[in-house]
Motif scaffolding. Structure first.
Motif, PDB file in Angstrom:
ATOM      1  N   ALA A 127      -0.049  -0.972  -8.985  1.00  0.00           N
ATOM      2  CA  ALA A 127       0.037  -0.955  -7.527  1.00  0.00           C
ATOM      3  C   ALA A 127      -1.254  -0.448  -6.902  1.00  0.00           C
ATOM      4  O   ALA A 127      -2.119   0.131  -7.572  1.00  0.00           O
ATOM      5  CB  ALA A 127       1.208  -0.085  -7.082  1.00  0.00           C
ATOM      6  N   THR A 128      -1.367  -0.648  -5.585  1.00  0.00           N
ATOM      7  CA  THR A 128      -2.446  -0.052  -4.789  1.00  0.00           C
ATOM      8  C   THR A 128      -1.874   1.148  -4.060  1.00  0.00           C
ATOM      9  O   THR A 128      -0.826   1.061  -3.412  1.00  0.00           O
ATOM     10  CB  THR A 128      -2.990  -1.054  -3.758  1.00  0.00           C
ATOM     11  OG1 THR A 128      -3.576  -2.167  -4.444  1.00  0.00           O
ATOM     12  CG2 THR A 128      -4.041  -0.404  -2.869  1.00  0.00           C
ATOM     13  N   GLN A 129      -2.564   2.278  -4.163  1.00  0.00           N
ATOM     14  CA  GLN A 129      -2.061   3.486  -3.519  1.00  0.00           C
ATOM     15  C   GLN A 129      -3.156   4.194  -2.739  1.00  0.00           C
ATOM     16  O   GLN A 129      -4.347   4.047  -3.016  1.00  0.00           O
ATOM     17  CB  GLN A 129      -1.450   4.438  -4.539  1.00  0.00           C
ATOM     18  CG  GLN A 129      -2.467   5.009  -5.538  1.00  0.00           C
ATOM     19  CD  GLN A 129      -1.864   6.080  -6.427  1.00  0.00           C
ATOM     20  OE1 GLN A 129      -1.133   6.953  -5.966  1.00  0.00           O
ATOM     21  NE2 GLN A 129      -2.156   6.010  -7.722  1.00  0.00           N
ATOM     22  N   LEU A 130      -2.703   4.965  -1.761  1.00  0.00           N
ATOM     23  CA  LEU A 130      -3.577   5.809  -0.947  1.00  0.00           C
ATOM     24  C   LEU A 130      -3.367   7.255  -1.369  1.00  0.00           C
ATOM     25  O   LEU A 130      -2.226   7.690  -1.562  1.00  0.00           O
ATOM     26  CB  LEU A 130      -3.211   5.637   0.534  1.00  0.00           C
ATOM     27  CG  LEU A 130      -3.866   6.576   1.562  1.00  0.00           C
ATOM     28  CD1 LEU A 130      -5.360   6.337   1.641  1.00  0.00           C
ATOM     29  CD2 LEU A 130      -3.213   6.379   2.935  1.00  0.00           C
ATOM     30  N   ILE A 131      -4.441   8.000  -1.550  1.00  0.00           N
ATOM     31  CA  ILE A 131      -4.325   9.444  -1.751  1.00  0.00           C
ATOM     32  C   ILE A 131      -5.295  10.126  -0.795  1.00  0.00           C
ATOM     33  O   ILE A 131      -6.277   9.519  -0.347  1.00  0.00           O
ATOM     34  CB  ILE A 131      -4.603   9.881  -3.214  1.00  0.00           C
ATOM     35  CG1 ILE A 131      -6.030   9.556  -3.647  1.00  0.00           C
ATOM     36  CG2 ILE A 131      -3.621   9.225  -4.163  1.00  0.00           C
ATOM     37  CD1 ILE A 131      -6.358  10.057  -5.052  1.00  0.00           C
ATOM     38  N   SER A 185       3.078  -1.651   9.928  1.00  0.00           N
ATOM     39  CA  SER A 185       2.923  -2.041   8.517  1.00  0.00           C
ATOM     40  C   SER A 185       4.001  -1.422   7.634  1.00  0.00           C
ATOM     41  O   SER A 185       4.296  -1.933   6.550  1.00  0.00           O
ATOM     42  CB  SER A 185       1.538  -1.628   7.999  1.00  0.00           C
ATOM     43  OG  SER A 185       1.374  -0.218   8.069  1.00  0.00           O
ATOM     44  N   LEU A 186       4.594  -0.313   8.062  1.00  0.00           N
ATOM     45  CA  LEU A 186       5.585   0.384   7.247  1.00  0.00           C
ATOM     46  C   LEU A 186       6.823  -0.476   7.021  1.00  0.00           C
ATOM     47  O   LEU A 186       7.324  -1.119   7.943  1.00  0.00           O
ATOM     48  CB  LEU A 186       6.007   1.695   7.914  1.00  0.00           C
ATOM     49  CG  LEU A 186       4.981   2.830   7.909  1.00  0.00           C
ATOM     50  CD1 LEU A 186       5.452   3.959   8.811  1.00  0.00           C
ATOM     51  CD2 LEU A 186       4.731   3.338   6.493  1.00  0.00           C
ATOM     52  N   ILE A 188       0.890  -1.170   0.000  1.00  0.00           N
ATOM     53  CA  ILE A 188       0.000   0.000   0.000  1.00  0.00           C
ATOM     54  C   ILE A 188       0.918   1.208   0.000  1.00  0.00           C
ATOM     55  O   ILE A 188       1.591   1.504   0.996  1.00  0.00           O
ATOM     56  CB  ILE A 188      -0.921   0.042   1.242  1.00  0.00           C
ATOM     57  CG1 ILE A 188      -1.681  -1.289   1.407  1.00  0.00           C
ATOM     58  CG2 ILE A 188      -1.888   1.225   1.143  1.00  0.00           C
ATOM     59  CD1 ILE A 188      -2.676  -1.580   0.314  1.00  0.00           C
ATOM     60  N   PHE A 189       0.971   1.899  -1.132  1.00  0.00           N
ATOM     61  CA  PHE A 189       1.893   3.021  -1.332  1.00  0.00           C
ATOM     62  C   PHE A 189       1.159   4.335  -1.091  1.00  0.00           C
ATOM     63  O   PHE A 189       0.045   4.527  -1.585  1.00  0.00           O
ATOM     64  CB  PHE A 189       2.436   2.979  -2.762  1.00  0.00           C
ATOM     65  CG  PHE A 189       3.305   4.144  -3.136  1.00  0.00           C
ATOM     66  CD1 PHE A 189       4.627   4.203  -2.745  1.00  0.00           C
ATOM     67  CD2 PHE A 189       2.797   5.185  -3.909  1.00  0.00           C
ATOM     68  CE1 PHE A 189       5.439   5.275  -3.106  1.00  0.00           C
ATOM     69  CE2 PHE A 189       3.589   6.258  -4.280  1.00  0.00           C
ATOM     70  CZ  PHE A 189       4.909   6.302  -3.873  1.00  0.00           C
ATOM     71  N   LYS A 208      -2.978   0.476   6.751  1.00  0.00           N
ATOM     72  CA  LYS A 208      -1.854  -0.471   6.696  1.00  0.00           C
ATOM     73  C   LYS A 208      -0.865  -0.087   5.588  1.00  0.00           C
ATOM     74  O   LYS A 208      -0.435  -0.919   4.774  1.00  0.00           O
ATOM     75  CB  LYS A 208      -2.345  -1.903   6.482  1.00  0.00           C
ATOM     76  CG  LYS A 208      -3.367  -2.367   7.515  1.00  0.00           C
ATOM     77  CD  LYS A 208      -2.804  -2.365   8.926  1.00  0.00           C
ATOM     78  CE  LYS A 208      -3.805  -2.875   9.942  1.00  0.00           C
ATOM     79  NZ  LYS A 208      -3.350  -2.679  11.341  1.00  0.00           N
ATOM     80  N   VAL A 209      -0.520   1.189   5.566  1.00  0.00           N
ATOM     81  CA  VAL A 209       0.423   1.690   4.561  1.00  0.00           C
ATOM     82  C   VAL A 209       1.780   1.011   4.747  1.00  0.00           C
ATOM     83  O   VAL A 209       2.278   0.878   5.862  1.00  0.00           O
ATOM     84  CB  VAL A 209       0.568   3.224   4.689  1.00  0.00           C
ATOM     85  CG1 VAL A 209       1.693   3.751   3.804  1.00  0.00           C
ATOM     86  CG2 VAL A 209      -0.752   3.912   4.347  1.00  0.00           C
TER      87      VAL A 209
END
Length: 655
Positions: A331-335, A385-386, A306-307, A356-357
Motif C-alpha cells: 500500500a501507499t501510506q502517509l506518516i 478524498s476520505l 492513501i492510508f 488526498k488521504v
C-alpha cells in the motif's frame, strides 16, 4: 469481579453505505458469516490457507499449529521466510515505482519514496548493520523520531534476522536503560535529535545518559541518524557512528536472512502492573499474517488508497499499521513527524486535504483534543478524498464518534473502532466496514477466526448486558509468544490457572449487547490508559518513591475529557505533610521528577499529600477509595477495615 453492570445504552445504528458495501473486500454480513463459519468448522485450514495466500515463503510449512506446549503455541513452525522480503522485494516486479511512503516532517517538508527506493535504503542499511557484525538473533534498540529512517531501521533489522525493540522517543534515559539491559541489546539506532511541535528532542543525549546509568555493557554500537544540523555531544569513537557514513559505500542489494516462522521478529516493552516492563515477544510469520490480514479486512485496502495511521512506531499500532501491515500489502501510506496541534489545530485536516488521504486511523484522545481546539475546523478543508475512518487505543465515547462521523467523514465514511493490544499484534474486534453496521462507542464483532467471549471468574460466559472479563478462547497466529526472559510471568498473566490455562485473558472488562456487539469497559488491573498509552501504576509509583523526599506513593487514574485518563498520585513524604505554597512547590518538583524518570506522558496531573495512605489492617492499599477521592466522588464504600480513616480527608485536598 464476577460480573459488571453496564449502564451505557446506545441504540443508534449506522449500516455500511451501499456504495462502500458493493466495493468492499468483505461485502455484507453473509460474506462475514461465511468466513466465521469456515473458521469455526475448519480452524486450522482457515489459518493455513490465509498464510499460504498472504505470505511468500522460502520454505513452505507443513504444520499449521503445534499446541503441544500450550500456551507456548507455534504456528507454521517448519516454514521459513523473511519479513522484509514480504514487505519489499515481492512488490518490485509489479510496483517498483509505486509510492510506498509519503513523509511529512514537523516543518511541513514532504518526501516521497517508492518501493524500489525504500528497498534500496533498507538493503544499504542492512548491509551497514552486518558490517558492524550485527546479525540473526541480535537485539537492537531503535530510539528514533517518526521518519522514513525509523521504518528503514525496523525493516533492516528484519532483513538480517536481528530482533528490534523500538522505544518511544518520549521515554526517559532510565526507561531506555531498563530496556537495553532486559533485551541484552548489542546496538542502538537513534538520531542526534527529533523535532516535535517546533521543538528539538535530544535523542542521542538520552542514549548517552542511558548508557551512563550503567549495566549497558552489551551495547557495542550506537548508530546516529543526523536529523538536524546540531552536533552530537559525548561522541565515542569506536562505539558511535553516523548513519550516512555507515551506508555511503554499502551495496544496494542485501540477500534476506531466511528465518524460521517462530523466530522472534521484535520485542516491544509494555507497562505491566509490576515495576518491571514486560517485553512482549512476537514471532515472524504469525505476527506478519495478523498484520497483513487485518489491514486487508479492517481497512478494506485498495491499490489506489492513501492510508494514514497517525501512531508513532514506538507503539504496537506503529508496528502493525505503519511498518508491517501497509508495506506487506504493497500500500501507499502517509506518516508524519510532529503533533496534531502544530503549527495549529488545522494540521491533520490540511494534511488529509493536501495528500488526498482516503483512510484515516487515529486515537480518540487526538479526536477529543481537536474537537476542543476547533470543532468546525474540518469543514474549512476539502476532506472529500476520505472513504474510511478508524480509531485505536481506547474506546471512543459516542459524542466524539458522532462528531468524527459527521464533521470529518461527512456522514459517508464508515468508522472502524478497533480493539486489540500489544499482545495480540493485530486487530481482534472491529466492524468490517462493508459488512457490519456500527454503533457509536462499540468495537462491534470479532474478526473471522477470532473466538472472543466474556466470562466470569470461573470462565463461564456471562449473560448479555452483564460485564465480565474479555477472553479469546482459541490461539491465533499473531498472539504474543512469551514475555522476554520471563515465560512464567507470561503464563500467569495471560493464561491464568483459574481458567485452566485455556483462554487468553485480555485484562479488559467488557459486555455484549442484544446484537452481540462488544463494548470495552476498561482495565481489570491497575494499568492506566493515558492518551492511548498504557502505563503501569507500579512504574509511576516506583519512580515517585525513588525521589529522596518520598516515603510511599499510590497512583490511580481519573477520567479526562481529552486524554482518556489523567494520572493522580497520592504521596506520603518522609518529612511532615506539606501545605499551601510548599505543597504546590513539592508537587511540581515531583511531576518534573517523574517526567525525567519515565517520560512526560507518565507525569501526574494531580498530586495529593497525606500522612499515610488508606490501608487495611493487613497493609493493603485500598485503591478503590483512592479512585473515589481522585474522581471527587462521595465515599460510600465500607471503611471499617481502614487502619487510619482520618487520612481520607487529607487526601481529598489538592496540592
Amino acid at each position: 469481579m464476577s460480573t459488571l453492570d453496564s449502564i451505557l445504552k446506545e441504540t443508534r445504528l449506522f449500516p455500511p453505505p451501499d456504495e462502500f458495501k458493493h466495493q468492499a473486500t468483505i461485502p455484507g454480513m453473509d460474506a462475514y458469516h461465511a468466513l466465521c463459519e469456515q473458521a469455526d468448522d475448519h480452524y486450522l485450514s482457515f489459518w493455513g490457507d490465509l498464510a499460504r495466500q498472504l505470505i511468500s515463503w522460502k520454505k513452505p510449512f507443513s504444520r499449521v499449529l503445534d499446541d503441544s506446549q500450550a500456551p507456548f503455541f507455534k504456528w507454521f513452525d517448519d516454514g521459513t521466510l523473511n519479513v522484509s522480503y514480504n514487505c519489499l522485494d515481492r512488490h518490485l516486479a509489479q510496483n517498483a515505482n509505486k509510492i510506498a511512503i509519503i513523509f511529512e516532517a514537523d516543518d511541513g517538508t514532504v518526501t516521497r519514496v517508492s518501493y524500489a527506493e525504500l528497498h534500496r535504503r533498507v538493503c544499504q542499511f542492512a548491509n551497514g548493520l552486518k558490517s558492524l557484525d550485527i546479525g540473526k538473533g541480535d537485539r537492537v534498540i531503535v530510539y528514533m523520531p517518526m521518519s522514513i529512517e525509523a521504518v528503514v531501521a525496523m525493516q533492516a533489522c528484519a532483513r538480517i534476522g536481528a530482533v528490534h525493540s523500538v522505544v518511544f522517543g518520549g521515554f526517559s534515559a532510565k526507561s531506555v536503560q531498563e530496556r537495553i539491559i532486559d533485551a541484552g541489546a548489542v546496538a542502538v539506532i537513534t538520531a542526534n535529535e527529533g523535532m516535535r511541535g517546533g521543538k528539538s528532542v535530544p535523542l542521542k543525549t538520552a542514549i548517552d545518559d542511558a548508557i551512563a546509568l550503567g549495566g549497558c555493557e552489551c551495547v557495542r554500537h550506537v548508530v546516529v541518524y543526523q536529523r538536524t544540523d546540531n552536533g552530537s555531544a559525548n561522541w565515542q569513537d569506536g562505539r558511535d557512528c553516523w548513519w550516512h557514513k555507515l551506508v555511503e559505500k554499502q551495496p544496494e542489494q542485501c540477500e534476506p536472512t531466511w528465518v524460521g516462522a517462530e523466530d522472534p521478529l521484535f520485542i516491544l516493552y509494555t507497562s505491566g502492573s509490576t515495576g518491571k516492563p514486560k517485553g512482549i515477544q512476537h514471532s515472524s510469520a504469525g505476527y506478519l499474517l495478523g498484520a497483513i490480514n487485518s489491514f486487508r479486512w479492517v481497512f478494506d485496502i485498495k491499490p489506489n488508497d492513501i492510508f494514514w495511521c497517525t501512531a508513532d512506531v514506538g507503539w504496537i499500532t506503529g508496528h502493525s499499521y505503519v511498518c508491517y501491515g501497509p508495506l506487506g500489502m504493497g500500500a501507499t501510506q502517509l506518516i508524519f513527524e510532529g503533533v496534531p496541534t502544530y503549527p495549529d489545530a488545522n494540521r491533520f485536516w490540511q494534511m488529509i486535504a493536501r495528500h488526498k488521504v482516503t483512510i484515516f486511523y487515529t486515537a480518540p484522545t487526538a479526536i477529543r483534543s481537536l474537537i476542543k481546539l476547533g470543532a468546525d475546523l474540518p469543514r474549512q478543508h476539502d476532506l472529500s478524498s476520505l472513504r474510511l475512518l478508524g480509531t485505536v487505543g481506547e474506546p471512543i465515547n459516542p459524542e466524539a464518534w458522532i462528531w468524527y462521523h459527521e464533521t470529518v467523514g461527512g456522514s459517508r465514511c464508515p468508522i472502524v473502532d478497533t480493539w486489540w493490544q500489544t499482545e495480540t499484534g493485530s486487530v481482534m474486534i472491529a466492524p468490517l466496514p462493508g459488512a457490519v453496521a456500527t454503533k457509536p462507542g462499540s468495537c462491534t464483532l470479532p474478526l473471522p477466526g477470532i473466538i472472543a467471549d466474556i466470562v466470569d471468574e470461573s470462565g463461564a460466559p456471562v449473560e448479555p448486558g452483564k460485564g465480565g472479563m474479555l477472553v479469546i478462547k482459541k490461539p491465533f497466529p499473531s498472539l504474543v509468544r512469551t514475555i522476554w526472559n520471563d515465560p512464567e510471568r507470561f503464563k500467569k498473566t495471560y493464561f491464568p490457572e483459574e481458567f485452566n490455562g485455556r483462554y487468553y485473558l485480555a485484562g479488559d472488562s467488557a459486555n455484549r449487547d442484544e446484537h452481540g456487539y462488544f463494548w470495552i469497559m476498561g482495565r481489570i488491573d491497575d494499568v492506566l490508559n493515558v492518551s492511548g498509552h498504557r502505563l503501569g501504576t507500579m512504574e509511576i509509583e516506583s519512580a515517585l518513591v525513588a525521589n529522596p523526599l518520598v516515603a510511599e506513593a499510590a497512583v490511580v487514574g481519573k477520567p479526562h475529557d481529552i486524554k482518556g485518563e489523567a494520572v493522580v498520585a497520592f504521596v506520603v513524604l518522609k518529612g511532615a505533610r506539606p501545605a499551601g505554597e510548599e505543597a504546590k512547590k513539592i508537587a511540581e518538583q515531583l511531576k518534573t521528577w517523574v517526567a525525567h524518570e519515565i517520560g512526560k506522558i507518565a507525569q501526574p496531573d494531580d498530586i495529593r499529600f497525606g500522612d499515610n495512605l488508606p490501608k487495611t489492617r493487613s497493609g493493603k492499599i485500598m485503591r478503590r477509595l483512592l479512585r473515589a477521592i481522585a474522581r471527587g466522588e462521595e465515599i460510600t464504600q465500607d471503611t471499617s477495615t481502614l487502619e487510619n480513616p482520618a487520612i481520607l480527608k487529607q487526601l481529598q485536598e489538592p496540592a
